[in-house]
Design an enzyme around this catalytic site. Sequence first.
Site, mmCIF file in Angstrom:
data_model
loop_
_atom_site.group_PDB
_atom_site.id
_atom_site.type_symbol
_atom_site.label_atom_id
_atom_site.label_comp_id
_atom_site.label_asym_id
_atom_site.label_seq_id
_atom_site.Cartn_x
_atom_site.Cartn_y
_atom_site.Cartn_z
ATOM 1 N N ASP A 22 0.807 -1.219 0.000
ATOM 2 C CA ASP A 22 0.000 0.000 0.000
ATOM 3 C C ASP A 22 0.843 1.274 0.000
ATOM 4 O O ASP A 22 1.975 1.285 0.508
ATOM 5 C CB ASP A 22 -0.892 0.040 1.243
ATOM 6 C CG ASP A 22 -2.078 -0.891 1.155
ATOM 7 O OD1 ASP A 22 -2.108 -1.726 0.232
ATOM 8 O OD2 ASP A 22 -2.968 -0.788 2.023
ATOM 9 N N ASP A 23 0.249 2.333 -0.533
ATOM 10 C CA ASP A 23 0.700 3.731 -0.369
ATOM 11 C C ASP A 23 1.822 4.168 -1.290
ATOM 12 O O ASP A 23 2.301 5.293 -1.173
ATOM 13 C CB ASP A 23 1.101 4.035 1.081
ATOM 14 C CG ASP A 23 -0.049 3.871 2.056
ATOM 15 O OD1 ASP A 23 -1.187 3.650 1.590
ATOM 16 O OD2 ASP A 23 0.174 3.949 3.277
ATOM 17 N N HIS A 73 -6.009 2.889 -4.644
ATOM 18 C CA HIS A 73 -5.954 3.166 -3.199
ATOM 19 C C HIS A 73 -6.331 4.627 -2.923
ATOM 20 O O HIS A 73 -5.850 5.213 -1.959
ATOM 21 C CB HIS A 73 -4.550 2.841 -2.671
ATOM 22 C CG HIS A 73 -4.467 2.659 -1.177
ATOM 23 N ND1 HIS A 73 -5.403 1.971 -0.450
ATOM 24 C CD2 HIS A 73 -3.535 3.090 -0.281
ATOM 25 C CE1 HIS A 73 -5.048 1.964 0.830
ATOM 26 N NE2 HIS A 73 -3.934 2.651 0.957
ATOM 27 N N HIS A 77 -5.506 9.335 -0.126
ATOM 28 C CA HIS A 77 -5.505 8.508 1.086
ATOM 29 C C HIS A 77 -6.344 9.094 2.232
ATOM 30 O O HIS A 77 -5.902 9.152 3.371
ATOM 31 C CB HIS A 77 -4.065 8.285 1.558
ATOM 32 C CG HIS A 77 -3.900 7.040 2.406
ATOM 33 N ND1 HIS A 77 -4.055 7.039 3.783
ATOM 34 C CD2 HIS A 77 -3.582 5.771 2.073
ATOM 35 C CE1 HIS A 77 -3.837 5.818 4.249
ATOM 36 N NE2 HIS A 77 -3.553 5.034 3.231
ATOM 37 N N HIS A 168 3.492 -2.388 3.329
ATOM 38 C CA HIS A 168 3.553 -1.014 2.810
ATOM 39 C C HIS A 168 4.890 -0.757 2.125
ATOM 40 O O HIS A 168 5.942 -1.120 2.663
ATOM 41 C CB HIS A 168 3.357 -0.007 3.945
ATOM 42 C CG HIS A 168 1.968 -0.005 4.511
ATOM 43 N ND1 HIS A 168 1.518 -0.993 5.365
ATOM 44 C CD2 HIS A 168 0.922 0.841 4.321
ATOM 45 C CE1 HIS A 168 0.252 -0.754 5.686
ATOM 46 N NE2 HIS A 168 -0.131 0.359 5.066
#
Length: 207
Positions: A22-23, A73, A77, A168
């Site tokens: 993620d991210d 995603h 965020h 992540h």
Amino acid sequence: MSQATIITEINTNHKAIAFTFDDGPNPLFTPQVLEIFQEVFGRATFFMIGKHMLNHPEIVLQVTEQMHEIGNHTYSHPRLTELSSTESAEEIIRTDKIIMELTGTEPKTFRPPFIDYNDETVSLLKKLDYHMISAVNFEATDWEMPDVAHIVSKTRDQVRNGSILLFHDGFGDCSQTIEAVRLLATELTSQGYRLVTVSELLSLKNQ
């Protein structure tokens, strides 16, 4: 809000697991993840943030060229439940378009930031034909940098056919995550697990 709306693992007889990140994309950590998966001949899914994709399109291209999956995603965020339905839709659709423009591939998987969603999120994702994805190893808490041994141990506890694992590659210092993933990817492939994308894992679901 039904838990059936979000997918944490797949019921499958296949010895396959999906690593997700993620991210990102992140210019320091994402290439290290790619290197790990090249070494073990595996694939992963990267749930990317739209604004980061615009900042690092070359990494997006690298991920795509190496046959990994890019999931949505959101653009910035946020906690979707704190936004209006219009704002939530903008976050998702804007990133959907960025993924299409940069990769030429229509995204099929979505992970809500903080796994925070509501009925409006579910309804929108159904319209956009997205699968909403969670994971089974939240106790690993790699984003808190608990140490490599903790990340590895708490993830091992959740390893089974069809597991979706969360890590992540774009949140703060991901160095512990990189080392933990390196160990886990090598270990699991040596045990006969295939490391596949989330969409590939979905296709292996028992009928």
